[in-house]
Structure formats: C-alpha cells, structure tokens
Write a protein that holds these residues in place. Structure first.
Motif, PDB file in Angstrom:
ATOM      1  N   SER A   1      -5.151   6.037 -13.407  1.00 22.19           N
ATOM      2  CA  SER A   1      -5.403   5.434 -12.099  1.00 22.19           C
ATOM      3  C   SER A   1      -4.633   4.124 -11.967  1.00 22.19           C
ATOM      4  CB  SER A   1      -6.900   5.193 -11.890  1.00 22.19           C
ATOM      5  OG  SER A   1      -7.389   4.266 -12.834  1.00 22.19           O
TER       6      SER A   1
ATOM      7  N   THR B   1       0.819  -1.211   0.000  1.00 19.50           N
ATOM      8  CA  THR B   1       0.000   0.000   0.000  1.00 19.50           C
ATOM      9  C   THR B   1       0.852   1.260   0.000  1.00 19.50           C
ATOM     10  OG1 THR B   1      -1.755  -1.175   1.181  1.00 19.50           O
ATOM     11  CG2 THR B   1      -1.814   1.233   1.233  1.00 19.50           C
ATOM     12  N   HIS B   2       1.919   1.258   0.791  1.00 19.42           N
ATOM     13  CA  HIS B   2       2.792   2.437   0.842  1.00 19.42           C
ATOM     14  C   HIS B   2       3.421   2.700  -0.528  1.00 19.42           C
ATOM     15  CE1 HIS B   2       5.697   5.360   2.268  1.00 19.42           C
ATOM     16  NE2 HIS B   2       6.667   4.630   1.734  1.00 19.42           N
ATOM     17  N   ARG B   3       3.921   1.650  -1.162  1.00 16.28           N
ATOM     18  CA  ARG B   3       4.521   1.813  -2.488  1.00 16.28           C
ATOM     19  C   ARG B   3       3.481   2.275  -3.504  1.00 16.28           C
ATOM     20  NH1 ARG B   3       8.564  -3.266  -3.822  1.00 16.28           N
ATOM     21  NH2 ARG B   3      10.506  -2.178  -3.311  1.00 16.28           N
ATOM     22  N   GLN B   4       2.289   1.746  -3.412  1.00 17.96           N
ATOM     23  CA  GLN B   4       1.247   2.144  -4.353  1.00 17.96           C
ATOM     24  C   GLN B   4       0.892   3.625  -4.206  1.00 17.96           C
ATOM     25  OE1 GLN B   4      -2.173  -0.457  -4.686  1.00 17.96           O
ATOM     26  NE2 GLN B   4      -0.943  -2.272  -4.227  1.00 17.96           N
ATOM     27  N   THR B   5       0.868   4.100  -2.981  1.00 19.77           N
ATOM     28  CA  THR B   5       0.596   5.520  -2.747  1.00 19.77           C
ATOM     29  C   THR B   5       1.672   6.387  -3.379  1.00 19.77           C
ATOM     30  OG1 THR B   5      -0.555   5.033  -0.674  1.00 19.77           O
ATOM     31  CG2 THR B   5       0.249   7.280  -0.973  1.00 19.77           C
ATOM     32  N   THR B   6       2.924   5.950  -3.220  1.00 18.97           N
ATOM     33  CA  THR B   6       4.042   6.694  -3.810  1.00 18.97           C
ATOM     34  C   THR B   6       3.969   6.678  -5.328  1.00 18.97           C
ATOM     35  OG1 THR B   6       5.450   6.148  -1.915  1.00 18.97           O
ATOM     36  CG2 THR B   6       6.556   6.860  -3.943  1.00 18.97           C
TER      37      THR B   6
ATOM     38  N   TRP C   1      -0.461   1.161 -13.560  1.00 23.57           N
ATOM     39  CA  TRP C   1      -0.919   2.523 -13.818  1.00 23.57           C
ATOM     40  C   TRP C   1      -1.447   2.586 -15.248  1.00 23.57           C
ATOM     41  CZ3 TRP C   1      -2.102   6.482 -10.861  1.00 23.57           C
ATOM     42  CH2 TRP C   1      -2.377   7.717 -11.474  1.00 23.57           C
TER      43      TRP C   1
ATOM     44  N   THR D   1       1.350   6.254  -7.243  1.00 23.43           N
ATOM     45  CA  THR D   1       0.223   7.067  -7.703  1.00 23.43           C
ATOM     46  C   THR D   1       0.611   8.534  -7.764  1.00 23.43           C
ATOM     47  OG1 THR D   1      -1.419   5.501  -6.850  1.00 23.43           O
ATOM     48  CG2 THR D   1      -2.144   7.779  -7.196  1.00 23.43           C
ATOM     49  N   ALA D   2       1.297   9.011  -6.721  1.00 19.56           N
ATOM     50  CA  ALA D   2       1.724  10.415  -6.690  1.00 19.56           C
ATOM     51  C   ALA D   2       2.719  10.714  -7.807  1.00 19.56           C
ATOM     52  CB  ALA D   2       2.338  10.746  -5.328  1.00 19.56           C
TER      53      ALA D   2
ATOM     54  N   ARG E   1       0.899  10.722 -11.243  1.00 25.47           N
ATOM     55  CA  ARG E   1       0.056  11.907 -11.421  1.00 25.47           C
ATOM     56  C   ARG E   1       0.900  13.125 -11.773  1.00 25.47           C
ATOM     57  NH1 ARG E   1      -4.331  10.699  -6.571  1.00 25.47           N
ATOM     58  NH2 ARG E   1      -5.706   9.399  -7.869  1.00 25.47           N
TER      59      ARG E   1
END
Length: 226
Positions: free
Chosen positions: A85, A38-43, A81, A45-46, A49
C-alpha cells in the motif's frame, strides 16, 4: 540542455551489500520532478500492484517517492510504497546515511550527487531519532512485540542503534544479529532466520526479551548515553 534524469537509488540491505534473497526487502528511493499529487499517487499505486502481482512477486519491493526540490527537508513526508500500500513516510536519517555512505544508483546519478554528506555526528543523530521516535512509541506498546517480525526487527534495530550512537557508523542487519542483546539460543535462531531458514522462536519469551531490550536502549538514547 535537457533536464538530467532523476535518479532511482538503492537503500537498505541492497545498499550495504547485506541483501539476502527471500529475506531482505528491496528498498528504493526515487527522486521525482515536483510533488507526487493525487493523480500521480493513483498511477504509482496501479504500477506497484502490477509489479507485486507480476515481476516483483515475493520481492517485497518498496519505494519512497521524493520531490527532488524538497529532498533536503528531513521532516517532510513522502508517498511510500510499502507492504502492498501507499503511505506517507519521511525519508529517515538512517536511510539517508545508507544512501550516502553505501547507496548505489539503480538509475541516474549517484546518491552522493543528490544528497548532502553525512558525518559521524549525523549518523548518531539519525540513530537517536529512530530510537526516540518510532522505537520509543513501540516500547510503550508491549503487546506489539508478540509479533515475531517486530521482535526480530527490534533486536537487530537496537543493536544497530547502540552501535551507531557509540561509533558514528552503521552495522548491517547481519552484523547486528551478532550484537543482539539476547541469549545465545535466540541469537542462533536470529542468525538462522537471517539465512532464510524457517525457524520459530518461543513467542512470549522472545517478545519479552526484545521488548526489554528496546526499553533499555530507548532510555539510554533519551538520556544521551552512547
């Protein structure tokens, strides 16, 4: 000795030499150390974007993030990605064929150094899986084909699928346009759109042609015909 750098690989039209600026997506596959939690996915995504809003604006950049230790698991899904999204997708057999047969390393080792070889029977199996999987699902939903993007993609994907089943090899998307099971006027319009021209086909008529083609091709794939 330090761990070798994990590769970033070019797939899709970028791999086959059929990339058309302004038309083709940029499809990448990145092998990473360990699960993309989850942490890697958040990074990620940012990062994506920022890229989509900056240097990658208009490039339709997509990337599959594959745990390098699980790359041989063809059923496993990976954070991907795509179109703005992060989704969970498998690294499809067709993408694996593109990588092994035509892919290139954007960074690090070559595709053949990290993926097993893919023979003609592997190509046929990959094509059959695509046709009897996603495209069978789409063929049961005729309203989807009113989307001009789906109609165009379906016509070229069916041509690629039929060719792969018969020959154990892939067509590029541009080559598939020439083999689309469609009237001459529609093939001309597909060809123009592939060149990047802003040309619209009759929506209902095109949807019907593409949907019928998908139903026929999927049925052949289900019965084992080539």
């Amino acid at each position: 000795m330090s761990e070798p750098l994990r590769p970033v690989l070019g797939a899709g039209s970028l791999a086959t030499g059929d990339y058309v600026p302004g038309v083709s997506d940029i499809d990448l596959v990145a092998l990473v150390d360990g699960p993309v939690d989850t942490h890697r996915q958040t990074t990620l995504t940012a990062v994506h974007r920022r890229l989509d809003e900056g240097a990658g604006s208009g490039l339709d950049l997509g990337c599959v993030y594959v745990d390098a230790g699980k790359v041989s698991d063809v059923r496993m899904t990976h954070p991907t990605w795509t179109h703005g999204s992060l989704a969970e997708r498998v690294l499809s057999g067709i993408t694996r064929v593109e990588l092994v047969r035509y892919g290139r390393a954007v960074f690090g080792r070559s595709p053949c150094a990290v993926l097993p070889p893919m023979g003609e029977d592997d190509v046929r199996e990959a094509a059959r899986a695509e046709l009897t999987g996603y495209w069978a699902w789409a063929a049961r939903r005729p309203w989807m084909w009113l989307d001009p993007v789906i109609a165009d993609l379906g016509l070229t994907s069916m041509a690629r699928g039929r060719y792969a089943l018969s020959n154990g090899a892939l067509l590029t998307k541009s080559q598939a346009v020439e083999r689309a099971d469609a009237p001459g006027w529609l093939v001309d319009q597909l060809r123009a759109r592939r060149r990047g021209e802003d040309l619209t086909s009759p929506r209902l008529r095109t949807a019907l042609i593409a949907w019928r083609d998908a139903r026929r091709t999927v049925a052949r794939a289900h019965t084992g015909q080539t």
